[in-house]
Write a protein that holds these residues in place. Sequence first.
Motif, PDB file in Angstrom:
ATOM      1  N   GLU A 114      49.768  46.352  19.841  1.00  0.00           N
ATOM      2  CA  GLU A 114      50.382  45.794  21.395  1.00  0.00           C
ATOM      3  C   GLU A 114      49.044  44.955  22.592  1.00  0.00           C
ATOM      4  N   THR A 115      48.106  45.129  21.987  1.00  0.00           N
ATOM      5  CA  THR A 115      46.582  44.150  22.790  1.00  0.00           C
ATOM      6  C   THR A 115      47.092  43.209  22.492  1.00  0.00           C
ATOM      7  N   ALA A 116      47.122  42.260  24.026  1.00  0.00           N
ATOM      8  CA  ALA A 116      47.485  41.009  24.122  1.00  0.00           C
ATOM      9  C   ALA A 116      46.295  40.090  22.876  1.00  0.00           C
ATOM     10  N   TRP A 117      45.330  40.533  22.457  1.00  0.00           N
ATOM     11  CA  TRP A 117      44.317  39.777  21.308  1.00  0.00           C
ATOM     12  C   TRP A 117      45.048  39.665  20.590  1.00  0.00           C
ATOM     13  N   PHE A 118      46.066  41.092  20.560  1.00  0.00           N
ATOM     14  CA  PHE A 118      46.310  41.043  19.177  1.00  0.00           C
ATOM     15  C   PHE A 118      47.157  40.159  18.644  1.00  0.00           C
ATOM     16  N   VAL A 119      47.994  40.277  19.681  1.00  0.00           N
ATOM     17  CA  VAL A 119      49.311  39.294  19.955  1.00  0.00           C
ATOM     18  C   VAL A 119      49.266  37.549  19.658  1.00  0.00           C
ATOM     19  N   ARG A 120      47.957  37.504  20.274  1.00  0.00           N
ATOM     20  CA  ARG A 120      47.661  35.988  20.776  1.00  0.00           C
ATOM     21  C   ARG A 120      47.139  35.718  18.759  1.00  0.00           C
ATOM     22  N   GLU A 121      46.418  36.296  18.408  1.00  0.00           N
ATOM     23  CA  GLU A 121      46.310  35.896  16.666  1.00  0.00           C
ATOM     24  C   GLU A 121      46.766  36.287  15.671  1.00  0.00           C
ATOM     25  N   HIS A 122      48.456  37.002  16.226  1.00  0.00           N
ATOM     26  CA  HIS A 122      49.188  36.975  14.513  1.00  0.00           C
ATOM     27  C   HIS A 122      50.539  36.154  15.573  1.00  0.00           C
ATOM     28  N   GLU A 124      51.440  33.182  14.889  1.00  0.00           N
ATOM     29  CA  GLU A 124      52.369  32.259  13.941  1.00  0.00           C
ATOM     30  C   GLU A 124      52.787  33.391  13.176  1.00  0.00           C
ATOM     31  N   VAL A 125      53.014  34.538  13.233  1.00  0.00           N
ATOM     32  CA  VAL A 125      53.690  35.444  12.215  1.00  0.00           C
ATOM     33  C   VAL A 125      54.959  36.127  12.439  1.00  0.00           C
ATOM     34  N   SER A 126      55.841  35.164  12.338  1.00  0.00           N
ATOM     35  CA  SER A 126      57.238  35.724  12.349  1.00  0.00           C
ATOM     36  C   SER A 126      58.354  37.234  12.648  1.00  0.00           C
ATOM     37  N   PRO A 127      58.734  37.146  13.254  1.00  0.00           N
ATOM     38  CA  PRO A 127      59.402  38.317  13.052  1.00  0.00           C
ATOM     39  C   PRO A 127      59.764  39.128  11.761  1.00  0.00           C
ATOM     40  N   LYS A 134      57.263  44.454   1.598  1.00  0.00           N
ATOM     41  CA  LYS A 134      55.023  44.838   1.354  1.00  0.00           C
ATOM     42  C   LYS A 134      54.469  44.333   2.475  1.00  0.00           C
ATOM     43  N   ILE A 135      54.733  44.138   4.160  1.00  0.00           N
ATOM     44  CA  ILE A 135      54.602  44.143   4.698  1.00  0.00           C
ATOM     45  C   ILE A 135      54.791  45.273   5.769  1.00  0.00           C
ATOM     46  N   GLY A 136      56.368  45.843   5.857  1.00  0.00           N
ATOM     47  CA  GLY A 136      57.144  47.230   6.696  1.00  0.00           C
ATOM     48  C   GLY A 136      57.170  46.529   8.724  1.00  0.00           C
ATOM     49  N   SER A 137      55.523  46.127   8.618  1.00  0.00           N
ATOM     50  CA  SER A 137      54.875  46.547  10.660  1.00  0.00           C
ATOM     51  C   SER A 137      53.874  46.436  10.750  1.00  0.00           C
ATOM     52  N   PRO A 138      53.440  45.250  12.480  1.00  0.00           N
ATOM     53  CA  PRO A 138      51.802  45.298  12.239  1.00  0.00           C
ATOM     54  C   PRO A 138      51.657  46.757  11.914  1.00  0.00           C
ATOM     55  N   ALA A 139      51.604  47.532  11.826  1.00  0.00           N
ATOM     56  CA  ALA A 139      50.417  48.592  11.582  1.00  0.00           C
ATOM     57  C   ALA A 139      50.006  48.576  10.502  1.00  0.00           C
ATOM     58  N   CYS A 141      47.957  46.738   7.849  1.00  0.00           N
ATOM     59  CA  CYS A 141      46.518  45.599   8.327  1.00  0.00           C
ATOM     60  C   CYS A 141      46.698  45.125   6.828  1.00  0.00           C
ATOM     61  N   ASN A 142      46.769  46.174   6.033  1.00  0.00           N
ATOM     62  CA  ASN A 142      46.258  45.858   4.931  1.00  0.00           C
ATOM     63  C   ASN A 142      46.889  44.826   3.667  1.00  0.00           C
ATOM     64  N   ALA A 143      48.043  45.190   3.731  1.00  0.00           N
ATOM     65  CA  ALA A 143      49.249  44.194   3.034  1.00  0.00           C
ATOM     66  C   ALA A 143      48.430  43.248   3.223  1.00  0.00           C
ATOM     67  N   CYS A 144      48.234  42.595   4.662  1.00  0.00           N
ATOM     68  CA  CYS A 144      47.456  41.136   4.378  1.00  0.00           C
ATOM     69  C   CYS A 144      46.271  40.827   4.050  1.00  0.00           C
ATOM     70  N   HIS A 145      45.639  41.582   5.197  1.00  0.00           N
ATOM     71  CA  HIS A 145      44.139  41.818   5.387  1.00  0.00           C
ATOM     72  C   HIS A 145      44.107  42.343   4.087  1.00  0.00           C
ATOM     73  N   GLN A 146      42.991  41.648   2.887  1.00  0.00           N
ATOM     74  CA  GLN A 146      43.110  42.311   1.958  1.00  0.00           C
ATOM     75  C   GLN A 146      41.914  42.622   1.948  1.00  0.00           C
ATOM     76  N   GLY A 147      40.518  42.869   2.178  1.00  0.00           N
ATOM     77  CA  GLY A 147      39.309  43.498   3.102  1.00  0.00           C
ATOM     78  C   GLY A 147      39.604  44.726   4.552  1.00  0.00           C
ATOM     79  N   ALA A 148      40.958  44.548   4.809  1.00  0.00           N
ATOM     80  CA  ALA A 148      41.290  45.651   5.852  1.00  0.00           C
ATOM     81  C   ALA A 148      39.961  47.216   6.110  1.00  0.00           C
ATOM     82  N   GLU A 149      40.343  47.897   4.714  1.00  0.00           N
ATOM     83  CA  GLU A 149      39.826  49.199   4.849  1.00  0.00           C
ATOM     84  C   GLU A 149      38.036  48.993   4.765  1.00  0.00           C
TER      85      GLU A 149
END
Lengths: 162, 136
Positions: A114-122, A124-127, A134-139, A141-149
């Motif tokens: 919900e931070t403005a930074w996160f919203v701006r960074e994402h 281009e990602v449609s609802p 395989k994603i589920g929700s913006p929570a 992270c590691n669904a798309c960001h392979q190195g998130a952990e």
Amino acid sequence: MKQSLIILTLLLSGAAWADGNTSLAPATSNLKWKNECSACHMAYPPALLPERSWRKMMAGLESHFGQDASLDALTAKEITAFLVNNSAERAGNKRAKKVLGALGPDEAPLRISETAWFVREHEEVSPQVWKRPKIGSPANCNACHQGAEQGNYSEHQIRIPR
Amino acid sequence: MTRFTFLVAGLLACGAAWAAPQDLLQSLAVQARQENTRFQSFSASRGEQLYHAKQLHSSGKTLSCASCHTDSPKALGRHAKTGKEILPLAPAANHERFADSAKAEKWFKRNCQDVLERACTAQEKGDFLSYLLSIK
């Protein structure tokens, strides 16, 4: 010999430079933070929320996004101190500064998404993409960001599942 | 001699790990007696009923232990909200389960609140653990 030393130095400084600019992993980890937070979800980078958010979060664990995530007092105290010491204000990296810069002075969001930074960074990602099984929700992270952990959110490490 | 010492130490270590759920069961029995003077014993079949019992939560959702831990406590579970994998609950499938009583109590507190919207009694926790320990 001398040449290889120079190369090694260049490589090491390169790694340090890259790390300082892209890694969101805390400089030193904390076992209790890692174990307790990652019991139900990824242990999110402390640098992505300000100190006031983490304090609010840790004071409300009995109803943590609708679930009881309560901890014993000692563990909660240790994790709060760790989160505060690595929060957006203290992390000092580029992303943390952007997160902070995009927040109002009294804003204390509990969701990084919900931070403005996160919203701006994402933006281009449609609802529809967020809702893919395989994603589920913006929570998630590691669904798309392979190195998130490992704190790696580099553009090169993004694979959006179909 | 050294090999023998290692063998004994190894057996003792296994014994300690396996004794832990029983230790928790015993301390739950002490608590159950304090909560209810007519407490008799724990029942695995009552524990099984509790595990599968569907509760209508105030959020409107129907929940049970199986919502996250699946119908079989020996299977891998999945967090109903975050989707994160949960290791099996039955000690027969995951020997670390109930080996740490503080951890077990932490999760009883959280999950009873999340599913039943109240704390569980020592009787319920003991029944529940008896059921999980009866699974081979």
